[in-house]
Scaffold this motif. Structure first.
Motif, PDB file in Angstrom:
ATOM      1  N   ASP A   1     -88.939  40.105  36.856  1.00  0.00           N
ATOM      2  CA  ASP A   1     -88.421  38.751  36.669  1.00  0.00           C
ATOM      3  C   ASP A   1     -86.950  38.781  37.072  1.00  0.00           C
TER       4      ASP A   1
ATOM      5  N   THR B   1     -85.923  31.545  40.428  1.00  0.00           N
ATOM      6  CA  THR B   1     -85.803  30.097  40.364  1.00  0.00           C
ATOM      7  C   THR B   1     -84.678  29.652  41.285  1.00  0.00           C
TER       8      THR B   1
ATOM      9  N   ASN C   1     -90.817  26.814  39.941  1.00  0.00           N
ATOM     10  CA  ASN C   1     -89.886  27.452  39.005  1.00  0.00           C
ATOM     11  C   ASN C   1     -90.263  28.932  38.881  1.00  0.00           C
ATOM     12  N   ALA C   2     -89.441  29.659  38.164  1.00  0.00           N
ATOM     13  CA  ALA C   2     -89.687  31.101  38.026  1.00  0.00           C
ATOM     14  C   ALA C   2     -90.868  31.381  37.105  1.00  0.00           C
ATOM     15  N   THR C   3     -91.020  30.538  36.086  1.00  0.00           N
ATOM     16  CA  THR C   3     -92.102  30.768  35.124  1.00  0.00           C
ATOM     17  C   THR C   3     -93.456  30.712  35.820  1.00  0.00           C
TER      18      THR C   3
ATOM     19  N   THR D   1     -81.981  36.548  29.685  1.00  0.00           N
ATOM     20  CA  THR D   1     -81.359  35.235  29.511  1.00  0.00           C
ATOM     21  C   THR D   1     -80.235  35.282  28.469  1.00  0.00           C
TER      22      THR D   1
ATOM     23  N   ARG E   1     -82.519  26.920  40.745  1.00  0.00           N
ATOM     24  CA  ARG E   1     -81.410  26.140  40.188  1.00  0.00           C
ATOM     25  C   ARG E   1     -80.309  26.978  39.546  1.00  0.00           C
ATOM     26  N   LYS E   2     -80.537  28.257  39.341  1.00  0.00           N
ATOM     27  CA  LYS E   2     -79.542  29.064  38.623  1.00  0.00           C
ATOM     28  C   LYS E   2     -78.525  29.600  39.628  1.00  0.00           C
TER      29      LYS E   2
ATOM     30  N   CYS F   1     -85.173  36.095  37.744  1.00  0.00           N
ATOM     31  CA  CYS F   1     -84.751  34.695  37.630  1.00  0.00           C
ATOM     32  C   CYS F   1     -83.239  34.564  37.488  1.00  0.00           C
ATOM     33  N   GLN F   2     -82.633  35.452  36.685  1.00  0.00           N
ATOM     34  CA  GLN F   2     -81.185  35.354  36.442  1.00  0.00           C
ATOM     35  C   GLN F   2     -80.369  36.202  37.414  1.00  0.00           C
TER      36      GLN F   2
ATOM     37  N   THR G   1     -87.619  42.193  32.877  1.00  0.00           N
ATOM     38  CA  THR G   1     -86.654  41.145  33.221  1.00  0.00           C
ATOM     39  C   THR G   1     -85.366  41.836  33.670  1.00  0.00           C
TER      40      THR G   1
ATOM     41  N   TYR H   1     -88.359  37.800  28.652  1.00  0.00           N
ATOM     42  CA  TYR H   1     -88.176  36.360  28.432  1.00  0.00           C
ATOM     43  C   TYR H   1     -89.380  35.763  27.691  1.00  0.00           C
TER      44      TYR H   1
HETATM   45  C1  LIG Z   1     -84.976  35.738  32.464  1.00  0.00           C
HETATM   46  C2  LIG Z   1     -85.619  34.415  32.709  1.00  0.00           C
HETATM   47  N1  LIG Z   1     -86.857  34.382  33.229  1.00  0.00           N
HETATM   48  C3  LIG Z   1     -87.474  33.218  33.485  1.00  0.00           C
HETATM   49  C4  LIG Z   1     -86.871  32.013  33.216  1.00  0.00           C
HETATM   50  C5  LIG Z   1     -87.607  30.757  33.500  1.00  0.00           C
HETATM   51  O1  LIG Z   1     -87.159  30.144  34.651  1.00  0.00           O
HETATM   52  P1  LIG Z   1     -87.695  28.694  35.013  1.00  0.00           P
HETATM   53  O2  LIG Z   1     -87.165  27.767  33.962  1.00  0.00           O
HETATM   54  O3  LIG Z   1     -87.175  28.404  36.383  1.00  0.00           O
HETATM   55  O4  LIG Z   1     -89.169  28.737  34.977  1.00  0.00           O
HETATM   56  C6  LIG Z   1     -85.572  32.000  32.680  1.00  0.00           C
HETATM   57  C7  LIG Z   1     -84.912  30.719  32.388  1.00  0.00           C
HETATM   58  O5  LIG Z   1     -83.862  30.638  31.810  1.00  0.00           O
HETATM   59  C8  LIG Z   1     -84.936  33.231  32.426  1.00  0.00           C
HETATM   60  O6  LIG Z   1     -83.707  33.285  31.909  1.00  0.00           O
END
Ligand SMILES: Cc1ncc(COP(=O)(O)O)c(C=O)c1O
Length: 393
Positions: free
Chosen positions: A189, A212, A85-87, A164, A214-215, A191-192, A160, A112
């Motif tokens: 980050d 990540t 995952n991204a986290t 989110t 899945r998004k 992720c989005q 970021t 985030y």
């Molecule tokens: C900006 C941002 N960073 C990180 C994450 C975490 O991603 P993950 O749940 O894949 O670890 C999210 C999840 O919504 C996010 O919106």
């Protein structure tokens, strides 16, 4: 609206389009049929052959995933670590960096929650300080304010790209340019943003980037990756090591590998990784520029039409905006709106204050409804969304 995407075909490729108006792509997007098929096919192979034996048969395809990610980001496969995952990807990078008392970590108001919690923990452990740079009138990073704080004490800039809680696209390339000028590592980050816009790590000027699956990439859950620039790799010691990340070369000695795989673990889910590879190739075939244009256009249309729905206030920031559209309703909580839409076959999500606490507190927001569109959504769905919302009075 873009005509060069075959939206009908893209929808035909997406079984979930038949079920709902799906505006939760920033949560977990609908997977294309081919992605799901690849995952299932591999699970069947594992059922027949056993997990290790099945993995041997697809070793080349899994290795190819590094190449797919590299083409997505315009980097080298050796700079990619596959993650769950991204986290975890973000944390593997962040916790690899040394901090000492008086060091500063520069970040921004929409960071985030998980990232910020890690910043707080490391600040508490090491005596480093967190410095949150102001936003400008549009809600973006105030670049002049950023430039002012960049001195020798700053050991990391963490941004970021797309928060989110809204459509804002941060001027990451400008932040990257300032980071480079000052010689400070830059952790992005993405992720989005990954999967909904064109990303090039050199143009962005980032040294580390997490995403990540899945998004907006439309991959299976439990997939993600970390990018680390080659020049950064030698400066980073992973906080956790296993026998993939390092080799036990003598009883009292181990050697850490020198590519980005040093951030990985040996065990992983082959089926979801294979599906992830299909998802990335699917996005690359459509073209990230095409995706970006269509997503931005649909989201702009949604914002405009939401502006006409009584009681609704669009809450997005930024000069450049993306597929995440957030709003509040003057008579209903975010949860009530989500339930009302759900009852009409529309999927959205709510965002709590604690996801991006600094920005939400500054804007006096407790919660938001987030409707996030993808290229396979349609203008008709946007119109229907707004008429259903109008009826929730
Ligand atoms: C900006 C941002 N960073 C990180 C994450 C975490 O991603 P993950 O749940 O894949 O670890 C999210 C999840 O919504 C996010 O919106």
């Amino acid at each position: 609206m873009l005509e060069d995407l075959d939206v009908e075909q893209l929808r035909a490729d997406t079984a979930g389009c038949e079920q709902s108006i799906f505006f939760n792509n920033a949560g977990a997007s609908l997977q294309p049929r081919a992605v799901v098929a690849r995952v299932i096919e591999h699970l069947r192979l594992e059922e027949q052959k056993g997990g290790y034996e099945a993995a041997d048969l697809v070793a080349g395809e899994i290795e190819g995933l590094y190449g797919s990610v590299a083409r997505l980001l315009h980097c080298a496969p050796e700079e990619i670590a596959l993650q769950e995952n991204a986290t975890r990807a973000w944390e593997m990078a962040f916790y690899s960096l040394p901090f000492a008392p008086g060091d500063r970590i520069v970040t921004f108001a929409n960071e985030y929650a998980s990232n910020y919690i890690a910043l707080l923990q490391v600040a508490r452990r090491t005596g480093a300080e967190i410095c949150v740079v102001d936003s400008d009138v549009a809600g973006e990073v105030d670049l002049a304010a950023l430039q002012k704080v960049l001195d020798d004490r700053v050991k990391l800039i963490a941004l970021t790209h797309v928060p989110t809680n809204g459509g804002l696209v941060q001027p990451a390339a400008h932040v990257g340019a300032l980071a480079r000028q000052a010689g400070i590592p830059f952790l992005l980050d993405a992720c989005q943003s990954t999967g909904q816009m064109h990303l090039d790590v050199d143009a962005l000027g980032c040294d580390m980037l997490c995403a990540t699956g899945r998004k907006y990439l439309r991959g299976p859950r439990g997939t993600g990756f970390l990018y680390v620039r080659r020049a950064m790799l030698a400066r980073m010691e992973p906080p956790l090591l296993d026998l993939r990340a390092a080799t036990w070369v003598a009883q009292g000695k181990f050697e850490v590998r020198d590519d980005a795989k040093k951030f990985e673990t040996w065990e992983s889910a082959a089926a979801t990784r294979l599906g992830f590879g299909v998802a990335i190739e699917y996005a690359l075939t459509i073209g990230l520029d095409n995706i970006e244009r269509r997503v931005q256009a649909l989201a702009a249309q949604l914002r405009e039409q939401l502006g006409e729905v009584k009681g609704v206030t669009v809450q997005d920031l930024g000069r450049v905006r993306c597929g995440l559209v957030t709003f509040t309703h003057e008579r209903h909580s975010a949860g009530e709106v989500m339930q009302g839409l759900k009852a009409n076959g529309i999927a959205v999500r709510t965002i709590e204050r604690s996801s991006t606490r600094i920005d939400m507190e500054r804007r006096h927001l407790e919660e938001l409804v987030r409707a996030s569109v993808h290229y396979y959504n349609t203008e008709a769905e946007v119109a229907r969304f707004c008429s259903v919302l109008q009826a929730i009075q």
